[in-house]
Design an enzyme around this catalytic site. Structure first.
Site, PDB file in Angstrom:
ATOM      1  N   THR B 153     -19.180 -22.494  18.429  1.00  0.00           N
ATOM      2  CA  THR B 153     -19.220 -22.482  19.903  1.00  0.00           C
ATOM      3  C   THR B 153     -17.811 -22.815  20.394  1.00  0.00           C
ATOM      4  O   THR B 153     -16.971 -21.933  20.504  1.00  0.00           O
ATOM      5  CB  THR B 153     -20.257 -23.478  20.465  1.00  0.00           C
ATOM      6  OG1 THR B 153     -20.034 -24.755  19.886  1.00  0.00           O
ATOM      7  CG2 THR B 153     -21.667 -23.017  20.177  1.00  0.00           C
ATOM      8  N   LYS B 179     -20.534 -26.177  11.720  1.00  0.00           N
ATOM      9  CA  LYS B 179     -19.855 -26.029  13.008  1.00  0.00           C
ATOM     10  C   LYS B 179     -20.095 -27.293  13.825  1.00  0.00           C
ATOM     11  O   LYS B 179     -21.028 -28.060  13.559  1.00  0.00           O
ATOM     12  CB  LYS B 179     -20.340 -24.792  13.748  1.00  0.00           C
ATOM     13  CG  LYS B 179     -21.797 -24.732  14.107  1.00  0.00           C
ATOM     14  CD  LYS B 179     -22.231 -25.489  15.298  1.00  0.00           C
ATOM     15  CE  LYS B 179     -21.424 -25.088  16.530  1.00  0.00           C
ATOM     16  NZ  LYS B 179     -21.867 -25.940  17.682  1.00  0.00           N
ATOM     17  N   THR B 190     -23.041 -29.494  19.218  1.00  0.00           N
ATOM     18  CA  THR B 190     -23.950 -29.777  18.113  1.00  0.00           C
ATOM     19  C   THR B 190     -23.309 -29.604  16.750  1.00  0.00           C
ATOM     20  O   THR B 190     -22.570 -28.678  16.499  1.00  0.00           O
ATOM     21  CB  THR B 190     -25.180 -28.843  18.164  1.00  0.00           C
ATOM     22  OG1 THR B 190     -25.853 -29.051  19.378  1.00  0.00           O
ATOM     23  CG2 THR B 190     -26.116 -29.083  17.023  1.00  0.00           C
ATOM     24  N   GLU B 276     -13.700 -31.224  20.059  1.00  0.00           N
ATOM     25  CA  GLU B 276     -13.305 -30.541  21.297  1.00  0.00           C
ATOM     26  C   GLU B 276     -12.004 -31.106  21.861  1.00  0.00           C
ATOM     27  O   GLU B 276     -11.901 -32.295  22.142  1.00  0.00           O
ATOM     28  CB  GLU B 276     -14.429 -30.628  22.322  1.00  0.00           C
ATOM     29  CG  GLU B 276     -15.595 -29.726  21.931  1.00  0.00           C
ATOM     30  CD  GLU B 276     -16.764 -29.798  22.887  1.00  0.00           C
ATOM     31  OE1 GLU B 276     -17.486 -28.802  22.979  1.00  0.00           O
ATOM     32  OE2 GLU B 276     -16.942 -30.836  23.528  1.00  0.00           O
ATOM     33  N   ASN B 402     -15.245 -29.724  28.830  1.00  0.00           N
ATOM     34  CA  ASN B 402     -16.576 -30.238  29.130  1.00  0.00           C
ATOM     35  C   ASN B 402     -16.893 -30.368  30.610  1.00  0.00           C
ATOM     36  O   ASN B 402     -18.049 -30.562  30.977  1.00  0.00           O
ATOM     37  CB  ASN B 402     -16.790 -31.571  28.421  1.00  0.00           C
ATOM     38  CG  ASN B 402     -17.047 -31.337  26.951  1.00  0.00           C
ATOM     39  OD1 ASN B 402     -18.001 -30.668  26.596  1.00  0.00           O
ATOM     40  ND2 ASN B 402     -16.162 -31.838  26.107  1.00  0.00           N
TER      41      ASN B 402
END
Lengths: 407, 407
Positions: B153, B179, B190, B276, B402
């Site tokens: 993702t 991932k 996740t 991230e 985010n």
């Protein structure tokens, strides 16, 4: 109860001052003092961090000893944490300087610090600062205001408030100032709060009222989940109001506690809204939970979640993140009972309905979330307990501030 | 043990495929399948979040039933969490589509999802995707590689690895892909992991090995403290290696467990490094702690702290933040025993020494912290236990990603 202007100098008998001691900042005040010639009954709550700053240990000793308090000296440059014996020695020397300048016992002088961890305080500057502060102490509103500015670090606005209420026919004043952004979850620059009142009250009851009120106010705010080494909240009561001394949990005690709750909630909310880098206040209100503790844990988990905070910043009605944060809070619940709303001055919108996904207007949701305070209302439909937690959104600016804090 | 190229298709008997089903992304593969014609013994670990995605519930049922597994179908667009009965129905229909296309029982088909929470899956697209995937399954390295890309993702790189080792004179292969960025503390997108091996092993021992290895690998990484509703790690063992079946904790079991540890640690570290917005891997290594659990909690608390993560990003040797994070971890310790070092490929520097502050070269510290992996080495000098946790720095980019995840 009436809200009046002012802060720590609102109550009769309290003086304050601020001074640019050059401890860290140049060109602004970085020391403050609050002083009462009358001896004060005092109470305090402190960080739960195992690593406690030297000043926290010093203040706890004073509170535990039960002896009266006359003054508190604060600096906003260096936290005096992780500084060993030398750090504790700096506390003693600061308190001794107050004894020398103002003639009160050094054991009646609390000290508080906020700023960078792991650096020793320049004791000569502190001692000089105490000398200067002692000569300019004043009971004016301006003096309290300047003290509330001097204790700021990354705060963008100063926070102070004062109220009056009546006990036994006597007018009582309660004022205070605070800085930073948390207690359970304060940010680097530490939560510090100082309250003054002319109430007459027994020490044991003053501590009880403070501890209970803190649970629902300062302990319900979070900025970044990092519990500081320095968090300190002190209240000094000099008794000058002349009310019948509060020595049991009577109506007078309840009246005082309500005023204290108002003052602490007001300061706590403003600290959350002024969290590092924050653009808005993010409130989570849990209703109809199984127990008060469940409600508190759920509300805090939601306002602590980086993903929820980032969604609030982005005005993104990504309600799954809020449910997710509830899910890992440690509280057991059934999502088939939960209702979730976004709410602000603009309106209110249900976004999750007992396991179902109601169609909702995304644009309306974004409008609601653009407000300066966004409330996530969580109805557990599983009991009667309620709790509110306050936090802020997570912004790029938080990272900027904290990636290079020391330089 | 040898590291070989490939991932989920490295072990004999496993095929994979990927497909652009248009579930969320356009122009890239967002579905993947892993398939074994031979029935597989399987084991799994899942999120501890109270709010579990429908697919997690479905997979847990399969694992608990003890029946063999043939396939897993993954989509990377929609998490299928907070979706109630309709979401669970989507799992069943996906599995039934595999039964129809490939002739294996639907109860032998696991499903996994990652993406946005609180949105229903488009079942028609999923079912169509399964049909497409079934026709292009391949045991090539390229097929495994494409599957590892399709499950991404916000990941910036795909993660796969494969190793071979010998058990009972037979060559055994273990491969996998993953991932996302966490297990105890995964980020929104996740943690998903899928391991395949041709080992012959009893289910009970496969689960035991997986659970134990996860404790020291996937459960020791964190990106943002948010535990996903979807975290899933599955291992499938088809027995084609022909080794004497592992049915007790003998030397063969230990050999396998070491290979499994290597594979899981490798994937876990790479997920943390690809957190991230991350610019570097942030490792906390605690040594000489009182207990293994203390060591784990301390290491995790340090890599989870927003303030520590921001300091790592800013190359700021602000060691007080690391001590502060240890202090609120819940572990009791004496800072007068603690030594703290910053370490990287560039060098190693002591910055805190049993309550004292050694003079250290700030420029050297910054140099060390500029490396792509920064290790905070914490010597508790209080026992013999050791643990390592992996995280990443906190950057402006994390917030950007985010604040507007859904659009």
């Amino acid at each position: 109860m009436d809200v009046i202007s002012g802060g720590v100098t609102a109550a009769p008998g309290f003086k304050a001052a601020s001074y640019a001691a050059g401890i860290k900042y140049q060109g602004r005040d970085d020391m403050a003092m609050v002083f009462s010639k009358e001896p004060c009954v005092c109470a305090g709550t402190f960080t739960s961090n195992v690593v406690k700053a030297a000043c926290v240990l010093w203040d706890k000793d004073i509170i535990d000893s039960g002896s009266p308090m006359h003054a508190v000296v604060i600096n906003s440059g260096i936290a005096n944490a992780c500084t060993g014996n030398e750090g504790f020695e700096a506390c003693i020397q600061t308190a001794e300087a107050v004894e020398e300048a103002l003639g009160v016992p050094y054991s009646a002088v609390a000290v508080a610090s906020t700023g960078v961890i792991g650096v020793q305080l320049p004791v000569d500057k502190l001692v000089n600062g105490v000398g200067q502060l002692s000569t300019i102490l004043s009971d004016t509103i301006e003096a309290g205001e300047s003290a509330s500015r001097a204790i700021m670090t990354t705060d963008t606005v100063n926070k102070q408030i004062a109220v009056t209420f009546t006990i036994g026919g006597k007018k009582v004043t309660l004022g205070g100032m605070s800085k930073g952004s948390g207690m359970i979850h304060p940010n680097m620059c530490t939560m510090l709060g100082f309250l003054t009142t002319d109430l007459s009250i027994e020490k044991k009851l003053l501590q009880k009222a403070l501890s209970e009120v803190v649970t629902d106010t300062f302990n319900m705010i979070t900025v970044d989940g990092d519990t500081s080494t320095n968090d300190t909240l002190l209240i000094m009561a000099n008794g000058l109001a002349g009310n019948p001394k509060i020595d049991r949990e009577n109506d007078d005690y309840i009246t005082f506690k309500e005023a204290l709750l108002y003052v602490c909630e007001n300061l706590a909310r403003r600290m959350a809204a002024d969290g590092e880098g924050a653009s808005k206040l993010f409130t989570a209100r849990v209703i109809n939970a199984r127990s008060k503790e469940d409600a508190r844990v759920l509300a805090r988990s939601v306002v602590s979640s980086n993903l929820s905070k980032a969604a609030i910043y982005g005005c993104d009605a990504n309600f799954g993140r809020f449910l997710c944060a509830m899910g890992y809070s440690g509280v057991d619940f059934d999502q088939e009972k939960v209702e979730l709303y976004f709410e602000s001055a603009v309106g209110k919108l249900k976004v999750f309905d007992r396991g179902r996904l109601p169609a909702f207007d995304e644009e309306k949701a974004t409008e609601i979330m653009k407000a300066s305070e966004v409330i996530v209302l969580i109805d557990m439909n599983d009991g009667k307990a309620t709790a509110t937690a306050w936090g802020c959104d997570l912004t790029e600016k938080y990272v900027e501030i904290n990636a290079d804090y020391r330089s």
